[in-house]
Design a protein around this motif. Structure first.
Motif, PDB file in Angstrom:
ATOM      1  N   ASN A  44       0.664  -1.220  -0.053  1.00 60.02           N
ATOM      2  CA  ASN A  44       0.038  -0.054   0.106  1.00 60.02           C
ATOM      3  C   ASN A  44       0.823   1.139  -0.047  1.00 60.02           C
ATOM      4  N   GLY A  45       0.194   2.384  -0.245  1.00 56.05           N
ATOM      5  CA  GLY A  45       0.930   3.539  -0.466  1.00 56.05           C
ATOM      6  C   GLY A  45       1.565   4.366   0.902  1.00 56.05           C
ATOM      7  N   GLN A  46       1.362   3.541   2.356  1.00 53.90           N
ATOM      8  CA  GLN A  46       2.002   4.004   3.419  1.00 53.90           C
ATOM      9  C   GLN A  46       3.551   4.019   3.404  1.00 53.90           C
ATOM     10  N   LEU A  47       4.127   3.259   2.431  1.00 52.82           N
ATOM     11  CA  LEU A  47       5.546   2.937   2.421  1.00 52.82           C
ATOM     12  C   LEU A  47       5.939   3.244   1.080  1.00 52.82           C
ATOM     13  N   LYS A  48       7.315   3.767   0.830  1.00 56.55           N
ATOM     14  CA  LYS A  48       8.036   4.153  -0.364  1.00 56.55           C
ATOM     15  C   LYS A  48       8.534   3.166  -1.044  1.00 56.55           C
ATOM     16  N   GLY A  49       9.135   1.874  -0.182  1.00 59.08           N
ATOM     17  CA  GLY A  49       9.660   1.046  -1.047  1.00 59.08           C
ATOM     18  C   GLY A  49      10.337   0.067   0.343  1.00 59.08           C
ATOM     19  N   ASN A  50      11.345  -0.682  -0.352  1.00 55.46           N
ATOM     20  CA  ASN A  50      11.843  -1.780   0.484  1.00 55.46           C
ATOM     21  C   ASN A  50      12.784  -0.867   1.698  1.00 55.46           C
ATOM     22  N   TRP A  51      13.333   0.053   1.722  1.00 53.72           N
ATOM     23  CA  TRP A  51      13.988   0.791   2.862  1.00 53.72           C
ATOM     24  C   TRP A  51      12.810   1.087   3.616  1.00 53.72           C
ATOM     25  N   ASP A  52      11.931   1.639   3.109  1.00 47.81           N
ATOM     26  CA  ASP A  52      10.880   2.149   4.297  1.00 47.81           C
ATOM     27  C   ASP A  52      10.175   0.440   5.105  1.00 47.81           C
ATOM     28  N   LEU A  53      10.003  -0.014   4.210  1.00 44.40           N
ATOM     29  CA  LEU A  53       9.628  -1.508   4.693  1.00 44.40           C
ATOM     30  C   LEU A  53      10.529  -2.177   5.778  1.00 44.40           C
ATOM     31  N   SER A  54      11.900  -2.160   5.472  1.00 41.13           N
ATOM     32  CA  SER A  54      13.156  -2.816   6.562  1.00 41.13           C
ATOM     33  C   SER A  54      12.915  -1.792   7.671  1.00 41.13           C
ATOM     34  N   THR A  55      12.756  -0.587   7.732  1.00 34.37           N
ATOM     35  CA  THR A  55      13.028   0.250   8.602  1.00 34.37           C
ATOM     36  C   THR A  55      11.597   0.221   9.692  1.00 34.37           C
ATOM     37  N   LYS A  56      10.554   0.016   9.256  1.00 37.44           N
ATOM     38  CA  LYS A  56       9.587  -0.353   9.715  1.00 37.44           C
ATOM     39  C   LYS A  56       9.379  -1.692  10.670  1.00 37.44           C
ATOM     40  N   ARG A  57       9.903  -2.694   9.957  1.00 37.57           N
ATOM     41  CA  ARG A  57       9.955  -3.865  10.513  1.00 37.57           C
ATOM     42  C   ARG A  57      11.213  -3.828  11.661  1.00 37.57           C
ATOM     43  N   ALA A  58      12.154  -3.232  11.576  1.00 34.13           N
ATOM     44  CA  ALA A  58      13.253  -2.997  12.601  1.00 34.13           C
ATOM     45  C   ALA A  58      12.642  -2.193  13.804  1.00 34.13           C
ATOM     46  N   THR A  59      11.835  -1.085  13.802  1.00 35.85           N
ATOM     47  CA  THR A  59      11.167  -0.495  14.571  1.00 35.85           C
ATOM     48  C   THR A  59       9.931  -1.361  15.328  1.00 35.85           C
ATOM     49  N   ALA A  60       9.293  -2.185  14.536  1.00 34.62           N
ATOM     50  CA  ALA A  60       8.349  -3.107  15.196  1.00 34.62           C
ATOM     51  C   ALA A  60       9.094  -4.062  16.376  1.00 34.62           C
TER      52      ALA A  60
END
Length: 319
Positions: free
Chosen positions: A243-259
């Motif tokens: 979905n449009g919340q994240l811009k790409g793999n970098w955003d996704l990897s950061t989101k997972r790290a903060t989780a």
């Protein structure tokens, strides 16, 4: 029931999208700072290794100089003994010549005075050399003590990290063969958890089995608050198309790290100041992304445990 779930998911997605930009900027800033701190830690570690090597070389040079000084002292002592024997011979000659002529007595008297003067100079040289040797011995002992202390601290840190690795391996033993590995390299402990253990595809919500693994890891970290903890998110090279919340793999990897950070902080005994979250996207693969198995290994969370080097740095400043 399914419609209610869909509505709840949509509400959650809309809520996250409102803050993702701010969170993203904050995480980028924090990641940049963390990279600088990581480089600084690496430089400090390299400096420690270089200092240790330099101290070992200095100790070797001091030992060589000490041996040389002892040899010189022995040689001076030998010369002194020879001069003393010569003086005694001259004294005997003087006694004999005294009976023969005043001229011979005057000549021998002059030689004796010269020898006495030479002996006095040699005694002064021996005394100065003895003082220098004593100072050298004290300096060498002090330097050796500091080197021993430094080596002891480094050995203790290595032992602590090895013990920490063992404790984590024991705590996470139930997850062996499920995409989780624990390694100790270069004085650090690396815990790698593949996404199949933690997340669904494209998601940053930690699943039930993953939550259990992270909580068991947190139990060990809570007992080691003198360890810096870096949580890195990694993806494969397939572009993120969620979905449009994240811009790409970098955003996704950061989101997972903060989780993972958020999940660890549910343990109130963990010091938040010791935790750092970072996303690296697809830019740090451990294997090739040419195969599905390789992509699966690259989709992971890495937890890097690093000892704090405050005591070692202080000791190095004193050397």
């Amino acid at each position: 029931m399914i419609k209610k779930i869909v509505l709840l998911v949509l509400v959650g997605v809309l809520t996250v999208s409102c803050v993702s930009s701010k969170v993203h900027k904050e995480l980028e800033s924090k990641y940049a700072r963390l990279k600088r701190e990581n480089r600084k830690l690496k430089d400090t570690y390299k400096a420690l290794q270089n200092s240790s090597d330099a101290n070992e070389l200095a100790a070797k040079q001091l030992n060589e100089e000490y041996s040389k000084v002892r040899s010189e002292k022995k040689e001076l002592q030998s010369k002194y003994d020879a001069a003393l024997a010569s003086y005694e011979n001259l004294q005997n000659s003087y006694d004999a010549l005294e009976k023969n002529s005043s001229a011979a007595i005057a000549s021998n008297s002059k030689k004796n005075r010269e020898l006495l003067s030479q002996l006095e100079e040699k005694e002064k040289s021996l005394l100065a050399e003895r003082n220098r040797l004593d100072k050298l011995q004290k300096d060498l002992a002090a330097r050796s003590q500091r080197v021993d202390e430094l080596e002891g601290l480094i050995a203790a840190q290595d032992a602590k990290m090895q013990s920490l690795k063992t404790a984590i391996s024991n705590a996470l033993r139930n997850f062996e063969g499920k995409g989780l590995t624990v390694e100790e390299r270069n004085g650090k402990v690396y815990i790698s958890m593949e996404n199949k253990l933690l997340f669904d595809s494209g998601s940053w919500a930690v699943g039930g089995q993953g939550r259990q693994a992270v909580k068991q890891l947190g139990t060990v970290l809570a007992e080691n608050n003198d360890i810096a903890v870096l949580i890195e998110g990694h993806t494969d090279n397939v572009p993120y198309t969620g979905n449009g919340q994240l811009k790409g793999n970098w955003d996704l990897s950061t989101k997972r790290a903060t989780a993972i950070v958020s999940l660890l902080l549910e343990n109130k005994k963990i010091d938040a100041q010791n935790l750092t979250a970072a996303g690296r996207g697809e830019h740090a693969p451990i294997v090739s992304n040419e195969t599905s198995a390789g992509k699966a290994k690259n989709r992971r969370i890495e937890v890097v445990l690093t000892p704090k080097l405050d005591e070692i740095t202080k000791l190095l400043n004193d050397i």
